[in-house]
Design a protein around this motif. Structure first.
Motif, short mmCIF file in Angstrom:
data_model
loop_
_atom_site.label_atom_id
_atom_site.label_comp_id
_atom_site.label_asym_id
_atom_site.label_seq_id
_atom_site.Cartn_x
_atom_site.Cartn_y
_atom_site.Cartn_z
N TRP A 423 44.51 43.76 27.99
CA TRP A 423 45.63 43.03 28.58
C TRP A 423 46.96 43.58 28.08
O TRP A 423 47.95 43.60 28.81
N ALA A 424 47.00 44.03 26.82
CA ALA A 424 48.22 44.66 26.31
C ALA A 424 48.53 45.94 27.07
O ALA A 424 49.70 46.34 27.19
N LEU A 425 47.51 46.60 27.58
CA LEU A 425 47.70 47.82 28.34
C LEU A 425 48.06 47.53 29.79
O LEU A 425 48.97 48.15 30.36
N LEU A 426 47.38 46.56 30.40
CA LEU A 426 47.58 46.26 31.82
C LEU A 426 48.75 45.30 32.07
O LEU A 426 49.45 45.41 33.08
N GLY A 427 48.94 44.34 31.15
CA GLY A 427 49.92 43.29 31.37
C GLY A 427 51.34 43.77 31.64
O GLY A 427 51.99 43.29 32.58
N PRO A 428 51.87 44.71 30.82
CA PRO A 428 53.25 45.13 31.04
C PRO A 428 53.52 45.73 32.42
O PRO A 428 54.66 45.78 32.86
N VAL A 429 52.48 46.19 33.10
CA VAL A 429 52.65 46.71 34.47
C VAL A 429 52.33 45.64 35.50
O VAL A 429 53.12 45.39 36.42
N LEU A 430 51.18 44.98 35.35
CA LEU A 430 50.72 44.04 36.38
C LEU A 430 51.58 42.78 36.47
O LEU A 430 51.90 42.32 37.57
N VAL A 431 51.94 42.20 35.32
CA VAL A 431 52.65 40.93 35.35
C VAL A 431 54.01 41.04 36.03
O VAL A 431 54.31 40.29 36.96
N PRO A 432 54.89 41.99 35.61
CA PRO A 432 56.18 42.10 36.31
C PRO A 432 56.03 42.49 37.78
O PRO A 432 56.78 42.01 38.64
N MET A 433 55.08 43.36 38.08
CA MET A 433 54.88 43.79 39.46
C MET A 433 54.51 42.61 40.34
O MET A 433 55.07 42.43 41.44
N LEU A 434 53.61 41.77 39.88
CA LEU A 434 53.20 40.62 40.68
C LEU A 434 54.30 39.57 40.75
O LEU A 434 54.44 38.87 41.76
N MET A 435 55.11 39.46 39.70
CA MET A 435 56.23 38.53 39.75
C MET A 435 57.21 38.91 40.85
O MET A 435 57.76 38.04 41.54
N LEU A 436 57.45 40.21 41.01
CA LEU A 436 58.35 40.65 42.08
C LEU A 436 57.77 40.37 43.46
O LEU A 436 58.51 40.36 44.45
N LEU A 437 56.47 40.15 43.52
CA LEU A 437 55.83 39.78 44.79
C LEU A 437 55.66 38.27 44.92
O LEU A 437 55.02 37.80 45.86
N GLY A 438 56.21 37.53 43.95
CA GLY A 438 56.16 36.08 44.04
C GLY A 438 54.91 35.46 43.46
O GLY A 438 54.58 34.31 43.77
N ILE A 439 54.17 36.19 42.61
CA ILE A 439 52.95 35.66 41.97
C ILE A 439 53.25 35.42 40.49
O ILE A 439 53.76 36.31 39.80
N THR A 440 52.92 34.26 40.00
CA THR A 440 53.30 33.86 38.65
C THR A 440 52.54 34.63 37.57
O THR A 440 51.44 35.14 37.80
N PRO A 441 53.12 34.72 36.36
CA PRO A 441 52.40 35.32 35.23
C PRO A 441 51.09 34.61 34.94
O PRO A 441 50.11 35.24 34.51
N GLU A 442 51.04 33.29 35.16
CA GLU A 442 49.81 32.54 34.90
C GLU A 442 48.69 32.98 35.85
O GLU A 442 47.53 33.09 35.45
N MET A 443 49.03 33.24 37.11
CA MET A 443 48.02 33.68 38.07
C MET A 443 47.54 35.09 37.75
O MET A 443 46.35 35.40 37.87
N ALA A 444 48.46 35.95 37.34
CA ALA A 444 48.07 37.30 36.95
C ALA A 444 47.11 37.26 35.76
O ALA A 444 46.10 37.98 35.72
N THR A 445 47.40 36.39 34.79
CA THR A 445 46.53 36.25 33.61
C THR A 445 45.17 35.71 34.01
O THR A 445 44.13 36.17 33.50
N ALA A 446 45.14 34.74 34.91
CA ALA A 446 43.87 34.15 35.35
C ALA A 446 42.99 35.19 36.02
O ALA A 446 41.78 35.25 35.77
N ALA A 447 43.57 36.01 36.89
CA ALA A 447 42.79 37.04 37.59
C ALA A 447 42.22 38.04 36.59
O ALA A 447 41.06 38.46 36.69
N TYR A 448 43.03 38.42 35.61
CA TYR A 448 42.55 39.35 34.59
C TYR A 448 41.36 38.76 33.84
O TYR A 448 40.37 39.45 33.55
#
Length: 536
Positions: A423-448
């Motif tokens: 998650w330390a490797l994927l999070g810095p890319v996936l979380v901001p990217m999904l936020m710009l698409l209107g998906i919350t950090p919590e949802m990104a974490t749940a999918a991971y």
């Protein structure tokens, strides 16, 4: 020593390829060191070629034109100065560090006092034969809060209990393994894993969008849903597929010294009393937090904040809540069961829990610098904007994007077993990217989390995989690595299908992920890694 499958047999097929490739990977600490070196080289190259991105929502205050974010070389004078001057702060300000150490202080006492192991035994000992599988799985999922105790105590105990009930002991081991490791994120309440992952999520947001406070309960409803969905899947696979495939257990292949271990003994009077005291301690802590929320002055409710921010102090207090809850329950159990004689014993347990975190501290040092340097380079923002533009233009719905994240996470999990390292490797890319698409950090974490859980039980690179193999070989000395992987593969497939389907349903119906945590959000309107993100 129990016989194992021949090395040639162990190295065949797809699992053999994964094992050989994974064995070539360095320790996660050095893996992040090499990633930092690669990041430095990439940042220099990106700076030289002028890699940049146009911010989607922010303008330059001087020109009024859209702000351009350029890649920064990590070998620039400014970034070299940051690296050496801010090294202590980079480490100590790494958010997961505080979250995990605080929660583990309490959980370490509960584990060392014996509360977790006794609670598991009490939950399984008198279980009806037909309900053994779901009870083993449920206790395994709840036992995730016990860290390693689930693997070390529950899984071998499950084999013993299945054998005592006239069922195949390896089926019990498989069910316990699937519950503890395949259902790794499933639980009815948040705990250590939530503190760890949301600490990294918080850091991932801040690499691009500035100050952000993670909600440790942001996946509470989601992981509870995982519990109720994963449990029947594991139950069906174990009783309808795995146990019939194993056939009748033949004692001639078991370890000659196999005997009923002490773990299968009835609870002592002290242990039973300890469980009662621990339960009362948990209720007392819950009552105290209820007073903090609803009592005079409402310390954990900000009455002056906007409605959506009034519960923020409560969410921020949950790390302390779990620390106090585990500490109080562990101390109460230990006193009643005779495991804690005085305050010095308690201090020794607190100290011991921190000794167990020594490796994590070293790993956190490496991860903290990787995350910080990733932010300094601006590559996270550039990748997020570019990735969001690509995914936005693809027209894929949110559920399809998150399903893809699950599949990617599960594949990487075959090679890198540590949930925090991935998650330390994927999070810095996936979380901001999904936020710009209107998906919350919590949802990104749940999918991971869904992807990380499903393949834990089929990779030999998972830390406890060899230990589970040893447990199984006590009952069948010919049970090899391939046998274990083949036994657990149907669980992995079932959990993957159920997890993806659950995630899609959660997104389609826009269900809340936890208190104050939704699937969708307004994309950030002000992005500045050095200051607050206004829309957050």
């Amino acid at each position: 020593m129990a016989e194992t499958a021949a090395p040639a047999e162990q190295s065949r097929g797809f699992l053999g390829v994964i094992e050989r490739a994974g064995n070539r990977l360095p320790d996660p600490v050095f893996l992040f060191f090499y990633l930092i070196l690669a990041l430095v080289a990439i940042s220099v190259l990106a700076s030289l070629i002028g890699l940049d991105a146009v911010h989607p929502a922010e303008v330059d205050p001087e020109t009024g034109a859209p702000r351009v974010i350029a890649a920064q070389s990590l070998l620039s004078a400014e970034n070299i100065r940051k690296l050496w001057v801010e090294m202590p702060a980079t480490f100590t300000h790494f958010h997961p560090l505080g979250y995990v150490l605080v929660v583990m202080l309490g959980a370490g006492v509960a584990e060392r006092a014996g509360l977790f192991g006794t609670a598991m035994r009490a939950g399984l000992r008198n279980a009806p034969k037909k309900l053994l599988t779901p009870l083993v799985v449920f206790v395994g999922m709840m036992g995730n809060h016990a860290a390693d105790a689930g693997y070390v105590v529950l899984i071998p105990l499950s084999g013993i209990i299945f054998h005592a009930a006239g069922r195949h002991p390896i089926a019990g081991i498989a069910a316990g393994f699937a519950g503890v490791s395949g259902g790794f994120s499933a639980n009815l309440i948040p705990g250590q894993l939530d503190a760890l992952l949301f600490g990294i999520t918080e850091a991932s947001v801040e690499t691009v969008f500035g100050d952000y406070t993670a909600n440790i309960a942001g996946n509470w409803y989601f992981i509870a849903g995982m519990t109720f969905i994963f449990l029947p899947v594991i139950w069906f696979v174990n009783d309808r597929i795995i146990e019939p495939r194993l056939g009748t257990w033949d004692p001639q292949y078991a370890d000659e010294k196999l005997a009923t271990p002490q773990e299968d003994r009835p609870l002592t009077e002290g242990e039973s009393k300890g469980l009662r005291w621990a339960g009362l301690a948990v209720l007392a802590v819950c009552a105290a937090w209820a007073i903090f929320v609803f009592g005079p002055g409402t310390p954990l409710i900000d009455q002056e904040a906007a409605p959506e921010g009034r519960l923020l102090p409560f969410y921020q207090s949950l790390v302390a809540f779990f620390f106090i809850m585990f500490l109080a329950a562990g101390w109460a159990y230990g006193k009643a069961a005779g495991k804690i004689a005085n305050h010095r014993d308690l201090v020794k347990m607190l100290t011991g829990s921190m000794e167990d975190m020594a490796y994590y501290l070293v790993l956190a040092f490496a991860i903290a610098h990787f995350v910080a340097m990733f932010a300094w380079s601006n590559l996270g923002l550039i990748l997020a904007v570019g990735g969001a533009d690509f995914l936005g233009s693809s027209g894929l719905p949110a559920w399809a994007l998150l399903a893809a994240i699950i599949l990617v996470s599960s594949f990487i999990n075959l090679f890198v077993g540590s949930a925090s390292a991935k998650w330390a490797l994927l999070g810095p890319v996936l979380v901001p990217m999904l936020m710009l698409l209107g998906i919350t950090p919590e949802m990104a974490t749940a999918a991971y989390r869904v992807g990380d859980s499903a393949t834990n039980i089929i990779t030999p690179l998972m830390t406890f995989f060899p230990l589970i193999l040893i447990f199984a070989q006590r009952w069948d000395r010919n049970f090899g690595l391939g046998s274990l992987a083949a036994t657990m593969l149907p669980f992995s497939i079932g959990l993957m299908i159920a997890g993806v389907a659950m995630t899609i349903g959660w997104v389609v119906f826009d269900l809340p992920l936890g208190p104050g945590a939704d699937v969708f959000m307004e994309p950030p309107t002000a992005v500045d890694p050095t200051g607050p993100a206004e829309s957050l």
